[in-house]
Design a protein around this motif. Sequence first.
Motif, PDB file in Angstrom:
ATOM      1  N   MET A 288       0.839  -1.193   0.000  1.00  9.56           N
ATOM      2  CA  MET A 288       0.000   0.000   0.000  1.00  9.56           C
ATOM      3  C   MET A 288       0.876   1.246   0.000  1.00  9.56           C
ATOM      4  N   LYS A 289       0.556   2.213  -0.831  1.00  9.87           N
ATOM      5  CA  LYS A 289       1.317   3.439  -0.919  1.00  9.87           C
ATOM      6  C   LYS A 289       1.137   4.258   0.347  1.00  9.87           C
ATOM      7  N   VAL A 290       2.250   4.712   0.910  1.00  8.05           N
ATOM      8  CA  VAL A 290       2.210   5.519   2.128  1.00  8.05           C
ATOM      9  C   VAL A 290       2.019   6.987   1.751  1.00  8.05           C
ATOM     10  N   SER A 291       1.047   7.622   2.370  1.00 10.44           N
ATOM     11  CA  SER A 291       0.810   9.047   2.128  1.00 10.44           C
ATOM     12  C   SER A 291       1.658   9.868   3.089  1.00 10.44           C
ATOM     13  N   ILE A 292       2.508  10.720   2.543  1.00  7.95           N
ATOM     14  CA  ILE A 292       3.403  11.526   3.364  1.00  7.95           C
ATOM     15  C   ILE A 292       2.834  12.935   3.535  1.00  7.95           C
ATOM     16  N   GLY A 293       2.599  13.601   2.416  1.00  4.99           N
ATOM     17  CA  GLY A 293       1.962  14.912   2.473  1.00  4.99           C
ATOM     18  C   GLY A 293       2.883  16.070   2.792  1.00  4.99           C
ATOM     19  N   PHE A 294       3.900  15.835   3.626  1.00  6.65           N
ATOM     20  CA  PHE A 294       4.777  16.936   4.037  1.00  6.65           C
ATOM     21  C   PHE A 294       5.916  17.047   3.013  1.00  6.65           C
ATOM     22  N   ASN A 295       5.641  17.773   1.922  1.00  8.25           N
ATOM     23  CA  ASN A 295       6.564  17.766   0.793  1.00  8.25           C
ATOM     24  C   ASN A 295       7.195  19.124   0.491  1.00  8.25           C
ATOM     25  N   ARG A 296       7.128  20.053   1.441  1.00  8.94           N
ATOM     26  CA  ARG A 296       7.817  21.344   1.307  1.00  8.94           C
ATOM     27  C   ARG A 296       8.197  21.838   2.706  1.00  8.94           C
ATOM     28  N   HIS A 297       9.200  22.699   2.770  1.00  8.06           N
ATOM     29  CA  HIS A 297       9.483  23.347   4.057  1.00  8.06           C
ATOM     30  C   HIS A 297       8.611  24.592   4.176  1.00  8.06           C
ATOM     31  N   LEU A 298       8.357  25.007   5.400  1.00  8.26           N
ATOM     32  CA  LEU A 298       7.463  26.134   5.661  1.00  8.26           C
ATOM     33  C   LEU A 298       8.164  27.200   6.500  1.00  8.26           C
ATOM     34  N   GLU A 299       7.694  28.425   6.340  1.00 10.84           N
ATOM     35  CA  GLU A 299       8.179  29.561   7.119  1.00 10.84           C
ATOM     36  C   GLU A 299       7.115  29.960   8.141  1.00 10.84           C
ATOM     37  N   PRO A 300       7.519  30.445   9.323  1.00 12.75           N
ATOM     38  CA  PRO A 300       6.529  30.821  10.347  1.00 12.75           C
ATOM     39  C   PRO A 300       5.567  31.903   9.892  1.00 12.75           C
ATOM     40  N   ASP A 301       6.044  32.860   9.094  1.00 10.93           N
ATOM     41  CA  ASP A 301       5.158  33.930   8.633  1.00 10.93           C
ATOM     42  C   ASP A 301       4.061  33.398   7.718  1.00 10.93           C
ATOM     43  N   TRP A 302       4.386  32.419   6.900  1.00 14.11           N
ATOM     44  CA  TRP A 302       3.367  31.825   6.016  1.00 14.11           C
ATOM     45  C   TRP A 302       2.294  31.123   6.832  1.00 14.11           C
ATOM     46  N   LEU A 303       2.730  30.377   7.838  1.00 18.04           N
ATOM     47  CA  LEU A 303       1.782  29.667   8.692  1.00 18.04           C
ATOM     48  C   LEU A 303       0.895  30.644   9.459  1.00 18.04           C
ATOM     49  N   ALA A 304       1.513  31.684  10.015  1.00 21.59           N
ATOM     50  CA  ALA A 304       0.756  32.654  10.814  1.00 21.59           C
ATOM     51  C   ALA A 304      -0.267  33.390   9.963  1.00 21.59           C
ATOM     52  N   GLN A 305       0.120  33.773   8.752  1.00 20.55           N
ATOM     53  CA  GLN A 305      -0.809  34.501   7.895  1.00 20.55           C
ATOM     54  C   GLN A 305      -1.957  33.603   7.454  1.00 20.55           C
ATOM     55  N   THR A 306      -1.652  32.369   7.124  1.00 19.50           N
ATOM     56  CA  THR A 306      -2.707  31.431   6.725  1.00 19.50           C
ATOM     57  C   THR A 306      -3.689  31.211   7.871  1.00 19.50           C
ATOM     58  N   ALA A 307      -3.183  31.018   9.077  1.00 17.06           N
ATOM     59  CA  ALA A 307      -4.048  30.831  10.246  1.00 17.06           C
ATOM     60  C   ALA A 307      -4.904  32.068  10.496  1.00 17.06           C
ATOM     61  N   SER A 308      -4.322  33.236  10.297  1.00 11.47           N
ATOM     62  CA  SER A 308      -5.070  34.481  10.499  1.00 11.47           C
ATOM     63  C   SER A 308      -6.222  34.597   9.515  1.00 11.47           C
ATOM     64  N   TRP A 309      -5.978  34.244   8.272  1.00 11.47           N
ATOM     65  CA  TRP A 309      -7.062  34.278   7.277  1.00 11.47           C
ATOM     66  C   TRP A 309      -8.175  33.306   7.658  1.00 11.47           C
ATOM     67  N   VAL A 310      -7.793  32.102   8.085  1.00 11.32           N
ATOM     68  CA  VAL A 310      -8.799  31.119   8.492  1.00 11.32           C
ATOM     69  C   VAL A 310      -9.603  31.636   9.685  1.00 11.32           C
ATOM     70  N   ALA A 311      -8.924  32.255  10.639  1.00 11.43           N
ATOM     71  CA  ALA A 311      -9.606  32.796  11.815  1.00 11.43           C
ATOM     72  C   ALA A 311     -10.610  33.874  11.441  1.00 11.43           C
ATOM     73  N   ASN A 312     -10.366  34.541  10.328  1.00  9.22           N
ATOM     74  CA  ASN A 312     -11.262  35.601   9.863  1.00  9.22           C
ATOM     75  C   ASN A 312     -12.267  35.113   8.826  1.00  9.22           C
ATOM     76  N   GLY A 313     -12.426  33.791   8.733  1.00 13.33           N
ATOM     77  CA  GLY A 313     -13.476  33.219   7.913  1.00 13.33           C
ATOM     78  C   GLY A 313     -13.165  33.083   6.446  1.00 13.33           C
ATOM     79  N   ILE A 314     -11.919  33.256   6.064  1.00 14.30           N
ATOM     80  CA  ILE A 314     -11.532  33.121   4.656  1.00 14.30           C
ATOM     81  C   ILE A 314     -11.173  31.662   4.397  1.00 14.30           C
TER      82      ILE A 314
END
Length: 235
Positions: free
Chosen positions: A1-27
Amino acid sequence: MKVSIGFNRHLEPDWLAQTASWVANGIIGDELKSRIDSMLSPVFDSQVAKDKTRNLLFGIWAKLPKRIPGQFQADGARLMMEYSEYHLAFHWGMMLAKYPFFVFVVSQIGRLTKLNDTFMYSQLEQRVTENYGDTSTIKRSMQFVVRTLMNLGVLANPKQGVYQLQKPIKIDVPNVKAWLVEANVLSEQLSSRSLNVINDDPVWFPFELSFQAHELTSNQRLELYHQSSGVVVFL
């Protein structure tokens, strides 16, 4: 069975924080993806790399697998806005809940550093490849996780092949702890888990915290059952 990894890029804290902020504001949905694209466009020359990074950010903070309660995700974004000083804890909880590969890698780091705050990259790679397979895809994914941990200030790289833990972040807010307990149970894809096991989980190495039963009452999705051997947390 193929294993799903999903974590295929590195991330920056600012990208994560901005994405979370948009989600918190209903976007959400396509509007969120469009905003993430705009945020990443100045950074990437490669469309493929940008798309993978966008999809990972969206997966962490917006995609909702059937096993993840929508309110868990919404509470994570809301609490992050309220307790922004603990931003790492919320990104961490979301990645624990949604990415088993991330859980495995960070749990191995936690085990390797239980008695010493440094570890060899080769030790980590051996454990990961023994579990997931010795392939270039697995090794790259592990590199992306480690690079993300460095970007988030969790790890330092004092010399080649050696990684060191940074000072842990103390968390003593019951609301935050209660949400993290839910993230931990979800990370194991279980309906219950012993509170002692949750406390001893090596995934918490970036934090200084201890979960007490009386601190978990703010999370109404958690049910606590007291047994002779301790407390069991049910979702």
